[in-house]
Motif scaffolding. Structure first.
Motif, PDB file in Angstrom:
ATOM      1  N   PRO A  57       0.829  -1.217   0.000  1.00 56.66           N
ATOM      2  CA  PRO A  57       0.000   0.000   0.000  1.00 56.66           C
ATOM      3  C   PRO A  57       0.853   1.252   0.000  1.00 56.66           C
ATOM      4  O   PRO A  57       1.998   1.250   0.464  1.00 56.66           O
ATOM      5  CB  PRO A  57      -0.759  -0.125   1.332  1.00 56.66           C
ATOM      6  CG  PRO A  57       0.163  -0.921   2.207  1.00 56.66           C
ATOM      7  CD  PRO A  57       0.864  -1.882   1.299  1.00 56.66           C
ATOM      8  N   SER A  58       0.332   2.322  -0.544  1.00 56.38           N
ATOM      9  CA  SER A  58       1.019   3.593  -0.448  1.00 56.38           C
ATOM     10  C   SER A  58       1.047   4.013   1.011  1.00 56.38           C
ATOM     11  O   SER A  58       0.328   3.476   1.847  1.00 56.38           O
ATOM     12  CB  SER A  58       0.283   4.655  -1.276  1.00 56.38           C
ATOM     13  OG  SER A  58      -0.951   4.982  -0.647  1.00 56.38           O
ATOM     14  N   VAL A  59       1.889   4.997   1.311  1.00 56.80           N
ATOM     15  CA  VAL A  59       2.012   5.446   2.700  1.00 56.80           C
ATOM     16  C   VAL A  59       0.671   5.958   3.210  1.00 56.80           C
ATOM     17  O   VAL A  59       0.256   5.633   4.332  1.00 56.80           O
ATOM     18  CB  VAL A  59       3.101   6.529   2.812  1.00 56.80           C
ATOM     19  CG1 VAL A  59       3.119   7.109   4.223  1.00 56.80           C
ATOM     20  CG2 VAL A  59       4.463   5.946   2.482  1.00 56.80           C
ATOM     21  N   LYS A  60      -0.031   6.743   2.413  1.00 52.62           N
ATOM     22  CA  LYS A  60      -1.315   7.276   2.859  1.00 52.62           C
ATOM     23  C   LYS A  60      -2.341   6.170   3.065  1.00 52.62           C
ATOM     24  O   LYS A  60      -3.132   6.219   4.014  1.00 52.62           O
ATOM     25  CB  LYS A  60      -1.831   8.317   1.860  1.00 52.62           C
ATOM     26  CG  LYS A  60      -1.082   9.649   1.936  1.00 52.62           C
ATOM     27  CD  LYS A  60      -1.749  10.719   1.098  1.00 52.62           C
ATOM     28  CE  LYS A  60      -1.039  12.066   1.262  1.00 52.62           C
ATOM     29  NZ  LYS A  60      -1.693  13.113   0.446  1.00 52.62           N
ATOM     30  N   GLU A  61      -2.331   5.164   2.197  1.00 53.45           N
ATOM     31  CA  GLU A  61      -3.243   4.029   2.368  1.00 53.45           C
ATOM     32  C   GLU A  61      -2.902   3.262   3.640  1.00 53.45           C
ATOM     33  O   GLU A  61      -3.790   2.822   4.377  1.00 53.45           O
ATOM     34  CB  GLU A  61      -3.152   3.098   1.156  1.00 53.45           C
ATOM     35  CG  GLU A  61      -3.775   3.673  -0.105  1.00 53.45           C
ATOM     36  CD  GLU A  61      -3.504   2.799  -1.319  1.00 53.45           C
ATOM     37  OE1 GLU A  61      -4.263   2.899  -2.294  1.00 53.45           O
ATOM     38  OE2 GLU A  61      -2.530   2.010  -1.298  1.00 53.45           O
ATOM     39  N   LEU A  62      -1.604   3.108   3.889  1.00 51.74           N
ATOM     40  CA  LEU A  62      -1.164   2.402   5.091  1.00 51.74           C
ATOM     41  C   LEU A  62      -1.613   3.139   6.338  1.00 51.74           C
ATOM     42  O   LEU A  62      -2.186   2.547   7.263  1.00 51.74           O
ATOM     43  CB  LEU A  62       0.358   2.259   5.088  1.00 51.74           C
ATOM     44  CG  LEU A  62       0.966   1.602   6.330  1.00 51.74           C
ATOM     45  CD1 LEU A  62       0.549   0.141   6.431  1.00 51.74           C
ATOM     46  CD2 LEU A  62       2.486   1.736   6.318  1.00 51.74           C
TER      47      LEU A  62
END
Length: 277
Positions: free
Chosen positions: A6-11
């Protein structure tokens, strides 16, 4: 990492507690989650994250206009100490203050419960790390009956207001609950009993807390849901796998430091004209 990474924001969105009833979902969160990461690759990713954190901490220290407070809470053996070693020992110790909050001293109990906490809030330019914290006063105090409900129930709003004041004064607050499973805790306790170099970590009282696991989970759920705010969010980090835990926390910390965007101060006028004999 692979395509599932996942992208950082998704994480951060997946780990964050939105606040409000039903947002913690501790019983639904997988303590062994890997997010599709591969273990060997995660070590390289962690090294990359740490390299970025070293630079960001340098800038934060030099800038000196804001601070960061990291609050670590967890059940026993969830990995608070090893998290601190893994994440923060690689940073400049001059810019990091680690404070473990154990049983209050006689002097501390003679004051309000936030007195000893406020004293250790990080100064501008610093990263402060709380190994346990003011949240013990709505967790262990609640579960073990050290204070009546009419007392500890008011503390959620006290804590929110206290943290908001710190945020308003320039402190970025990052609160992390290391979410370990009861089975994993059992394995780690057994390791402490079997290994001479880890015997000292085991307390008989740890088993008493373990016996109260459902009560602690209920207390943690209330604490997370009632005190996770935009300026002082809670993140629930899966802690059964240390390599997953480390990458998650490094990415959370990096994200918030990049949001601060600390900058090196401008050099003194005429610095480029100085000649050193």
């Amino acid at each position: 990492m692979g395509t599932k990474d996942p992208s950082v924001k998704e994480l951060l969105h997946a780990l964050r507690v939105a606040g409000g009833q039903g947002s913690a979902r501790l019983d639904e969160r997988d303590t062994g989650e890997t997010f599709g990461w591969e273990k060997e690759q995660s070590y390289r990713d962690f090294a990359d994250e740490m390299a970025e954190l070293v630079d960001l901490q340098k800038r934060l220290f030099a800038d000196g206009s804001s601070s960061v407070l990291v609050v670590l809470q967890a059940m026993d053996a969830a990995g608070k100490d090893s998290t601190i070693r893994s994440i923060f020992s690689g940073l400049n110790p001059a810019g990091v203050d680690v404070n473990p909050f154990g049983v209050p001293t006689e002097e501390e109990t003679a004051h309000d419960y936030l007195w000893r906490i406020h004293h250790h809030a990080p100064a501008d330019g610093k990263i402060g790390v709380f190994n346990r914290s003011h949240y013990e006063d709505v967790l262990v105090v609640r579960v073990k009956g050290f204070a009546p409900e009419r007392v500890w129930k008011k503390r959620y709003s006290h804590i929110v207001n206290f943290e908001q004041m710190l945020a308003d004064e320039g402190t970025t607050i990052i609160k992390i609950f290391l979410n370990v499973s009861r089975d994993e805790q059992k394995e780690r306790f057994e390791e402490r009993l079997q290994r001479r170099d880890k015997n000292w970590k085991f307390r008989a009282g740890d088993l008493d807390d373990r016996a109260r696991w459902p009560e602690f989970m209920e207390a943690y759920t209330d604490a997370l849901e009632k005190t996770s705010t935009d300026d002082a969010p809670w993140y629930v980090v899966p802690a059964d796998r240390k390599w997953v835990r480390n990458v998650c926390i490094a990415r959370i910390l990096r994200y918030h430091l990049e949001e601060i965007n600390p900058r090196y101060p401008d050099p003194e006028p005429g610095l480029d004209e100085i000649v050193i004999d």
